[in-house]
Design an enzyme around this catalytic site. Structure first.
Site, PDB file in Angstrom:
ATOM      1  CE1 TYR A  30      -3.707   2.556   1.022  1.00 54.95           C
ATOM      2  CE2 TYR A  30      -1.870   3.575   2.181  1.00 54.95           C
ATOM      3  CZ  TYR A  30      -3.159   3.651   1.661  1.00 54.95           C
ATOM      4  OH  TYR A  30      -3.870   4.798   1.784  1.00 54.95           O
ATOM      5  CD  GLU A  34      -6.135   4.763  -0.952  1.00 58.20           C
ATOM      6  OE1 GLU A  34      -7.211   4.828  -1.573  1.00 58.20           O
ATOM      7  OE2 GLU A  34      -6.069   4.627   0.285  1.00 58.20           O
TER       8      GLU A  34
END
Lengths: 290, 392
Positions: free
Chosen positions: B108, B196
């Site tokens: 992530y 993101e």
């Protein structure tokens, strides 16, 4: 004494378009000592036949001894105006402008970090000390009363609401400080609390927070350690949904800490009187200070 | 401003960030063609401005171009309802067809502004593919954070620290470091509020690829990115929010509320919403009409509330500093008469020209109850809501 602005304030206003001019008039009507107006190309003219215009802040400061600046220029030019005022050596710079890009404020904060100027805002209603008729910003002069309650808030009109409630209970204000609704801003809750704690004329403090960020939690930590004066707090946005920006750029729930309930809890644990409803601010303060 | 995944992917490509081979389709036929070009197993992803699409059938793996066509045809023209949308959902007008990769590890990576540090912050975690909120909640020690310098940016050594914290294989280290630097540039050069990558994947052959991308652009900075403004997809917005945007009003539709709120100032607007909760009702919307709204904008604001089928009663709370109460009152009266509004209204007006505003409303013949302040307005609102319930 109050904080930030007072009888010693010599105000310079930058950006006299429609809103800036309107607010400059209200400020002068209220009785604030406005010594200079900065708007490029108007040198030699006077605002309302009395306040001299300058094209640059540096020249205005040199000629008038201005020590405090307020900014109304449009958002794309706000960063530039703040830096111009900082470079001219103003002690206090208040940026009212809404919609300043966050990355501009990031640069501004890095720029002023090691310089002596204090910044309030952007996107804030400014500062007002009723006892000395010193109004730097847009807080309406007719709603405040001189007194001993310090008010610090992220909101504009909700601050007016709080002030109106205080007045209703016969409580005047030492100074009202709107720190603004942007995620990156100059003076913080903690800074204002430090000033109010040290101020002889401030007996108790109203703190108005809202969803987003962790500044209310940081204020809670500071209060626990350093603030002996009573604090009454209200947090707006108990009913706001997650992930949606509620007007202010900084008012968005992005995680647990950003929730109104978390902020209320942190403040309560620090001994702050947190009200359940924003209509109870005045009444609660009355109970607290008697 | 939200943009689609395929648009975010295009921005990343421009900055040299590795992404899976993919193309966007608006029809089943196009989807089939793309799947044929890519070859093998592909993934069909609905392009919507809402998270949680995978859980409601918005992301599907298919084994053939024919299947890609079938899935695309089923998705296109439908509406996806995810946990992030209202009950009406959001329309699927495009699908992205992307190659599938042999994935060894899911990571992530995101960049946001940390208001308290006053700088962009890179957040990285080895827990890819799950929501970062969950990781933050359950295993906060698994999130690695590094702030960029506001004036210098993100240094290479910082990016390398992040890559090392992600535990990427040695042969992927420099590619990962470069990817992080490039993402940081995407963030700052486009004035993003969020970049993101979830998941960021390491493939079996140790390549690092941004498998999914979400970019949110900062509304306040769009003035310096005219090319990015064109990426707006108004169809993804709630129709009332779209109208508010066009009128430059800060408005958010709230699910399940019946009290329409019209307020000046964001903080007071939130406080007014909160008040409806304290009396046992719910707000239908957030609405800040701003300080310098003219009568036309006030009229549109009022009409937006009126056009919300959930609204049963309207609460107007005005504390006029810059705004003028008489102008707001005139706007309300004009809009109410034009739309033939019958709904009850509770109004409190204070500040600049409040008396004149109250007079205009009082003489309008509309179904208005005035209150002296917010507390008074809450009492009146409660009373009227009780009467409405009694009558039904």
């Amino acid at each position: 004494m109050a904080i930030l602005v007072g009888p010693e304030t010599r105000l310079l206003i930058q950006g006299l378009g429609r809103d800036g001019s309107f607010q400059a008039s209200r400020t002068r009507e209220y009785g604030t000592n406005m010594v200079a107006a900065v708007h490029p190309g108007r040198d030699g003219q006077k605002f309302e036949d009395e306040v001299p215009y300058f094209s640059t802040v540096a020249k205005a400061v040199e000629d008038t001894g201005a020590n405090t600046g307020v900014i109304f220029v449009p958002a794309p030019f706000a960063m530039d105006a703040i830096i111009e005022q900082v470079d001219a050596g103003l002690e206090l710079v208040v940026c009212i402008t809404e919609g300043v890009p966050v990355l501009d404020m990031v640069k501004v904060m890095a720029y002023i970090k090691d310089r002596p100027t204090r910044l309030i805002g952007s996107n804030c209603p400014g500062v007002l000390t009723p006892a000395s008729k010193a109004k730097v910003g847009i807080v309406p002069g007719n709603i405040v009363r001189p007194g001993n309650i310090g008010v610090v808030s992220r909101s504009g009109t909700l601050t007016y609401e709080a002030i109106a409630q205080l007045v209703q209970y016969g409580l005047g204000q030492s100074t009202c400080v709107g720190i603004g609704g942007d995620p990156v801003h100059g003076t913080t809750f903690t800074d204002a609390l430090e000033l109010f704690q040290a101020d002889d004329e401030t007996e108790a403090i109203v703190l108005i927070g809202e969803i987003g960020g962790v500044r209310e939690q940081l204020a809670a930590e500071y209060i626990k350690e350093n603030v002996t004066k009573p604090v009454v707090a209200a947090i707006a946005g108990q009913s706001a949904p997650a992930g949606k920006r509620m007007g202010h750029a900084g008012a968005i729930i992005t995680g647990r800490a950003a929730l109104a309930s978390e902020k209320s809890r942190a403040l309560s644990e620090a001994g702050v009187h947190v009200v359940d409803s924003p209509t109870h601010i005045g009444a609660r303060m009355k109970e607290v200070v008697g | 401003m939200n943009i689609h995944e395929y648009q975010a992917r295009e921005i990343l490509e421009k900055y040299g960030v590795p992404t899976p081979r993919a193309e966007v389709a608006s029809s089943g036929e196009e989807a089939e063609e793309i799947a044929t070009r890519i070859g093998g197993r592909v993934v069909v992803k609905a392009q919507v401005h809402a998270g949680g699409r995978g859980k409601v059938g918005g992301v599907k793996l298919v084994d053939s171009p024919e299947q890609a066509r079938e899935v695309a045809e089923a998705l296109l023209g439908s509406r996806l309802v995810t946990k992030q949308t209202g009950v009406a959902g959001v329309p699927v007008e495009k699908v992205m067809i992307a190659e599938t990769l042999d994935i060894k590890d899911e990571l992530y990576l995101s960049i946001v502004i940390d208001g308290d540090i006053g700088a962009p912050v890179v957040m990285a975690s080895t827990e890819g593919g799950v929501e970062i909120e969950e990781v933050a909640e359950n295993t906060p020690e698994k999130i690695f954070r590094v702030a960029g310098d506001p004036l210098i940016g993100l240094t290479t050594y910082h990016a390398r620290d992040i890559a090392l914290a992600l535990g990427v294989p040695a042969e992927s280290l420099s590619a990962t470091t470069k990817l992080i630097i490039d993402l940081y540039r995407v963030f700052t050069e486009n004035d993003c509020s969020l970049v993101e990558i979830n998941p960021l994947v390491i493939t079996e052959d140790n390549k690092i690829v941004a498998l999914d991308a979400k970019i949110t652009l900062e509304d306040d900075a769009l003035f310096r990115h005219p090319d990015l403004v064109d990426l707006r997809d108004a169809n993804q917005q709630d129709p009332l929010e779209r109208r508010a945007d066009a009128a430059d009003l800060a408005y958010v539709k709230l699910e399940g509320g019946r009290v329409g709120c019209m307020v000046n100032g964001a903080g007071l607007a939130m406080a007014t919403m909160d008040i409806t909760k304290t009396i046992g009702a719910s707000p239908a919307n957030f609405l800040d009409i701003g300080g310098s709204a003219d009568q036309e904008r006030i009229e549109e604001a009022f009409k937006i509330i009126m056009d919300d089928a959930d609204v049963e009663i309207i609460l107007v709370n005005l504390f006029a500093g810059i705004a003028r109460a008489d102008v707001v009152a005139q706007g309300i009266v004009a809009a109410a008469k034009e739309t033939n509004a019958q709904l009850p209204m509770v109004v409190t007006m204070r500040g600049t020209n409040a008396e004149e505003g109250a007079r205009i409303l009082g003489e309008s013949g509309l179904n208005i109850t005035s209150a002296p302040d917010l507390a008074g307005a809450a009492d009146v609102l409660k009373q009227i809501l009780l009467e409405l319930e009694g009558a039904s």
